[in-house]
Scaffold this active site. Structure first.
Site, PDB file in Angstrom:
ATOM      1  N   ASP A 142       5.682 -11.205   2.667  1.00  0.00           N
ATOM      2  CA  ASP A 142       4.726 -10.098   2.596  1.00  0.00           C
ATOM      3  C   ASP A 142       4.543  -9.630   1.146  1.00  0.00           C
ATOM      4  OD1 ASP A 142       2.959  -8.076   3.278  1.00  0.00           O
ATOM      5  OD2 ASP A 142       4.519  -6.675   3.913  1.00  0.00           O
ATOM      6  N   HIS A 185      12.183  -1.354   6.159  1.00  0.00           N
ATOM      7  CA  HIS A 185      12.666  -2.587   6.776  1.00  0.00           C
ATOM      8  C   HIS A 185      13.356  -3.484   5.755  1.00  0.00           C
ATOM      9  CE1 HIS A 185       8.246  -2.716   5.912  1.00  0.00           C
ATOM     10  NE2 HIS A 185       8.666  -3.619   5.051  1.00  0.00           N
ATOM     11  N   GLN A 253       9.996  -8.760   9.163  1.00  0.00           N
ATOM     12  CA  GLN A 253      10.395  -7.486   8.553  1.00  0.00           C
ATOM     13  C   GLN A 253      11.009  -6.618   9.643  1.00  0.00           C
ATOM     14  OE1 GLN A 253       6.424  -6.794   7.015  1.00  0.00           O
ATOM     15  NE2 GLN A 253       7.165  -6.710   4.919  1.00  0.00           N
ATOM     16  N   ARG A 283       8.802   3.976  -6.011  1.00  0.00           N
ATOM     17  CA  ARG A 283       7.713   4.089  -5.018  1.00  0.00           C
ATOM     18  C   ARG A 283       8.325   3.859  -3.644  1.00  0.00           C
ATOM     19  NH1 ARG A 283       4.666   0.445  -2.069  1.00  0.00           N
ATOM     20  NH2 ARG A 283       2.448   0.827  -1.795  1.00  0.00           N
ATOM     21  N   ASP A 285       8.104   2.960  -0.254  1.00  0.00           N
ATOM     22  CA  ASP A 285       7.108   2.196   0.492  1.00  0.00           C
ATOM     23  C   ASP A 285       7.076   2.609   1.964  1.00  0.00           C
ATOM     24  OD1 ASP A 285       5.388  -0.253   0.707  1.00  0.00           O
ATOM     25  OD2 ASP A 285       6.999  -0.867   2.060  1.00  0.00           O
ATOM     26  N   GLU A 327       4.445   6.493  -0.777  1.00  0.00           N
ATOM     27  CA  GLU A 327       3.288   5.734  -0.281  1.00  0.00           C
ATOM     28  C   GLU A 327       2.999   6.227   1.130  1.00  0.00           C
ATOM     29  OE1 GLU A 327       1.343   1.659   1.198  1.00  0.00           O
ATOM     30  OE2 GLU A 327       3.424   2.097   1.585  1.00  0.00           O
ATOM     31  N   HIS A 394      -3.083  -3.098  -4.542  1.00  0.00           N
ATOM     32  CA  HIS A 394      -2.829  -4.456  -4.048  1.00  0.00           C
ATOM     33  C   HIS A 394      -3.148  -4.574  -2.563  1.00  0.00           C
ATOM     34  CE1 HIS A 394       0.521  -2.101  -2.777  1.00  0.00           C
ATOM     35  NE2 HIS A 394       0.950  -3.074  -2.008  1.00  0.00           N
ATOM     36  N   ASP A 395      -3.299  -3.420  -1.879  1.00  0.00           N
ATOM     37  CA  ASP A 395      -3.585  -3.438  -0.449  1.00  0.00           C
ATOM     38  C   ASP A 395      -5.082  -3.317  -0.202  1.00  0.00           C
ATOM     39  OD1 ASP A 395      -1.061  -3.826   0.645  1.00  0.00           O
ATOM     40  OD2 ASP A 395      -0.543  -1.708   0.508  1.00  0.00           O
ATOM     41  N   ARG A 519      -5.663  -9.988   1.545  1.00  0.00           N
ATOM     42  CA  ARG A 519      -5.342  -9.127   0.395  1.00  0.00           C
ATOM     43  C   ARG A 519      -5.147  -9.959  -0.876  1.00  0.00           C
ATOM     44  NH1 ARG A 519      -0.465  -5.632   2.777  1.00  0.00           N
ATOM     45  NH2 ARG A 519       0.128  -7.724   3.425  1.00  0.00           N
TER      46      ARG A 519
HETATM   47  C1  GLC Z   1       3.226  -1.104   2.075  1.00  0.00           C
HETATM   48  C2  GLC Z   1       2.746  -2.093   1.047  1.00  0.00           C
HETATM   49  C3  GLC Z   1       2.122  -3.271   1.741  1.00  0.00           C
HETATM   50  C4  GLC Z   1       3.131  -3.877   2.681  1.00  0.00           C
HETATM   51  C5  GLC Z   1       3.724  -2.838   3.634  1.00  0.00           C
HETATM   52  C6  GLC Z   1       4.915  -3.351   4.376  1.00  0.00           C
HETATM   53  O1  GLC Z   1       2.183  -0.547   2.790  1.00  0.00           O
HETATM   54  O2  GLC Z   1       1.849  -1.482   0.156  1.00  0.00           O
HETATM   55  O3  GLC Z   1       1.655  -4.212   0.817  1.00  0.00           O
HETATM   56  O4  GLC Z   1       2.521  -4.895   3.437  1.00  0.00           O
HETATM   57  O5  GLC Z   1       4.161  -1.693   2.938  1.00  0.00           O
HETATM   58  O6  GLC Z   1       6.069  -3.310   3.589  1.00  0.00           O
END
Ligand code: GLC
Length: 636
Positions: A142, A185, A253, A283, A285, A327, A394-395, A519
């Site tokens: 991922d 995860h 994950q 960050r 996540d 995030e 990046h998303d 992506r």
């Molecule tokens: C966050 C990341 C993304 C990822 C997801 C799972 O949203 O920005 O790219 O797929 O977490 O970890």
């Protein structure tokens, strides 16, 4: 046990200090640590016991905080002391860039060798996309968000030592580093997952295992899908165990079980370990997902806030110079609570995700009314709430808009999303955007969108058609959106490549490990030949790069861009015009943007003398002309 704990804290810290130096430093540092611990201890203990009711584990956490504090390199402690109590991440001269290490320069050392490019570009905050160890098979990583080892760098990118070295060099140059901390995860190749898969109960309890189909069905009913197309379902069946494990994201994950204090403690030790490598911004996540409760939608539960608050205090005790960036890709009402309260803060900074999505909505609709509302809502928040602003990351771009308001204006959610996706794919009349859908959900009809900023603005289409006039408009749109980004309060982040107008990369279609994930269209390898072209007068790259450079220079030097400046939105009569006012002392900035395909004649509030901040020219006027997708920064 004590040794093992010590080892946990110190492994990976590189410099052993000299004994004499150490005792003097220790006395000083102990008092700083104790002062910080005293400040937070009672609240931390209260929250911890409320969640876990486990005094022994709390005591271990405290011991470990001290051990990580002791292991923290002197230079970082000095940085902490300089930063403590100062919101350094709100300085207006900060400019961020987000990049993948391999795309930009191959390895961590490669990034270090190319810091001069970042310096020249004015970047002083660098978000390195996930670089910790992940499964070698890239289709199971991922993009780095499936971490197998929180204390090891992916071997092809370098080592922990390279990272700490890069951090040191960055600090010398005044550049801060941000990294992802993937809390929700681990990958299924993480040691805990391997041991859980082998049936070790202690490790199974760090995840969510079940053999009960009724339970799985209830989760499926109550919890929305994260990746409805690319990874449907919430559990993954493991035949060797005859059980399923919770996997809200991809099947590889595995969701961590934060009801287990061992998980919380160990993840906090990982966080402190990474902070000690010289990271400035962590960050966190996908943080809204970390607490699961059957019968809820498993998003933004109160326990998540308890955990983030504890993390904030742990950071302030051990390494107060670092910043937590949340995030939280959620509806606005869910985002703001992650700041916590002014007295009990949680994240220092959050992504301004709704503003980002609403910006592109304005581009597609040539209508800024919804964006004005969104900006007004942001302006109404306490100033200390700091957002990270961005045009794209990046998303994918998810269309998380205020549909209640849109509906009042006659635009319904499903057809509106359909329009936005058609527009950005370049399928509607007059659209110059290019890109691809992401996770189109056949059930809800929902889809998100992926592309680079330049491709969404028309640079790709105009370049392909060799249409110089269309290219002028595309460049103007691209530059205007950057000017708008820099007009907002908070930390602006540019995605690597956007500063030179890099377009979509379609080669991921040919890579079997990536082809399923659109992506990658906007995560292409950084094209250094575009940088060479920034020296060619009149080239697309030179025009975009120089314009953005100039904007940053103005922002750095002009007080109206201070995070504390008073920002408001002007209710200009023409809905395609966005007019933002920033006031600092006697100075007022009128930042005016034309989100339409035609030129406009616009009226200032009154006749007067204004300075065009970009050209530096001063003139007296009441009306001015603005070409399609153009902007002005007028200082009154
Ligand atoms: C966050 C990341 C993304 C990822 C997801 C799972 O949203 O920005 O790219 O797929 O977490 O970890």
């Amino acid at each position: 046990m004590a040794n093992e704990k010590n080892e946990r804290a110190t492994t990976g810290t590189r410099r052993a200090r000299q004994p004499l130096e150490r005792s003097a430093a220790r006395a000083r540092s102990d008092s700083a640590f104790l002062r910080r611990l005293r400040r937070h201890h009672d609240e931390l203990r209260w929250l911890y016991m409320e969640l876990y009711d486990n005094g022994a584990m709390f005591a271990e956490l405290c011991d470990q905080m001290k051990a990580f504090y002791d292991a923290r390199p002197e230079a970082l402690r000095a940085l902490d002391a300089r930063r403590e109590g100062r919101a350094w991440y709100r300085d207006r001269d900060l400019l961020g860039m987000q990049m993948y290490i391999d795309n930009f320069a191959g390895t961590i050392r490669g990034v270090e060798d190319n810091l001069d490019y970042l310096e020249r570009t004015g970047v002083n905050y660098l978000h390195l996309m996930p670089f910790l160890d992940t499964p070698a098979d890239r289709s199971r990583s991922d993009g780095g968000y499936a971490v197998s080892d929180f204390r090891r760098v992916k071997p092809e990118l370098g080592t922990m030592d390279d990272l700490a070295h890069l951090a040191e060099r960055c600090h010398e140059l005044g550049i801060s580093l941000c990294m992802d901390f993937v809390m929700n995860h681990t990958s299924d190749e993480h040691e805990w997952a391997r041991r859980a898969r082998a049936g070790e109960g202690e490790y199974m309890s760090r995840y969510f295992f079940t053999g009960d189909q009724a339970l799985i069905d209830r989760y499926t009913r109550d919890v929305p899908q994260v990746f409805p197309t690319t990874a449907p379902g919430h559990f993954t069946y493991l035949p060797e165990l005859g059980q399923s494990v919770m996997t809200q994201f991809y099947p590889y994950q595995w969701d961590l079980n934060y009801k287990n204090p061992r998980v919380f403690n160990e993840m906090m030790y990982n966080f402190l370990f990474l902070a000690n490598q010289g990271m400035d911004v962590i960050r966190i996540d996908a943080v809204p997902y970390i607490w699961k409760q059957l019968g809820t939608n498993c998003r933004n539960l109160p326990q998540v806030h308890t955990i983030v608050r504890m993390m904030r205090m742990i950071g302030e005790i051990v390494c107060p110079g670092i910043v937590l960036l949340g995030e939280v890709v959620m509806a606005p009402v869910e985002v703001v609570p992650y700041f916590g309260t002014v007295e009990k803060p949680e994240c220092h900074m959050l992504y301004n995700v709704t503003t980002m999505a609403t910006t592109w909505n304005s581009v597609a609709c040539r209508d800024t009314r919804l964006l004005r509302r969104q900006l007004e809502a942001v302006c109404g928040l306490p100033r200390t709430y700091t957002f990270l602003n961005y045009l794209r990351c990046h998303d994918d771009i998810g269309w998380g808009l205020d549909y209640a308001t849109l509906s009042d204006w006659g635009m319904e959610e499903v057809p509106h999303k359909r329009y936005l996706n058609a527009y950005f794919q370049g399928l509607t009349e007059g659209s110059v955007s290019r890109g691809e859908l992401y996770n189109a959900d056949p059930v809800t009809g929902d889809a998100r969108f992926c592309a680079t900023t330049a491709s969404m603005c028309g640079v790709e289409a105009a370049g392909f058609a060799g249409d110089a006039e269309a290219m002028d408009v595309a460049i103007r749109k691209d530059v205007m959106l950057h000017a708008y980004l820099l007009s907002q309060s908070g930390l602006p982040i540019v995605y690597s490549g956007d500063e030179v107008g890099q377009v979509n990369d379609y080669t991921y279609h040919d890579d079997p490990e990536r082809a399923d994930d659109s992506r990658y269209i906007h995560r292409g390898r950084f094209d250094w030949s575009l940088v060479d072209r920034t020296d060619e007068p009149g080239s697309v790259q030179q025009r975009i790069y120089d314009a953005i450079q100039r904007l940053e220079e103005v922002r750095r030097t002009e007080g109206v861009f201070d995070a504390d400046a008073e920002m408001s939105v002007v209710g200009y009569s023409d809905p395609s015009v966005l007019w933002v006012r920033r006031r600092a002392g006697e100075r007022t900035l009128h930042a005016v943007f034309n989100f339409s395909d035609e030129g406009r004649t616009l009226w200032m509030p009154e006749r007067g003398e204004y300075t065009d901040l970009v050209t530096g020219e001063r003139s007296e006027f009441e009306t001015f002309e603005l070409a399609a997708w153009d902007f002005r920064w007028w200082l009154g």
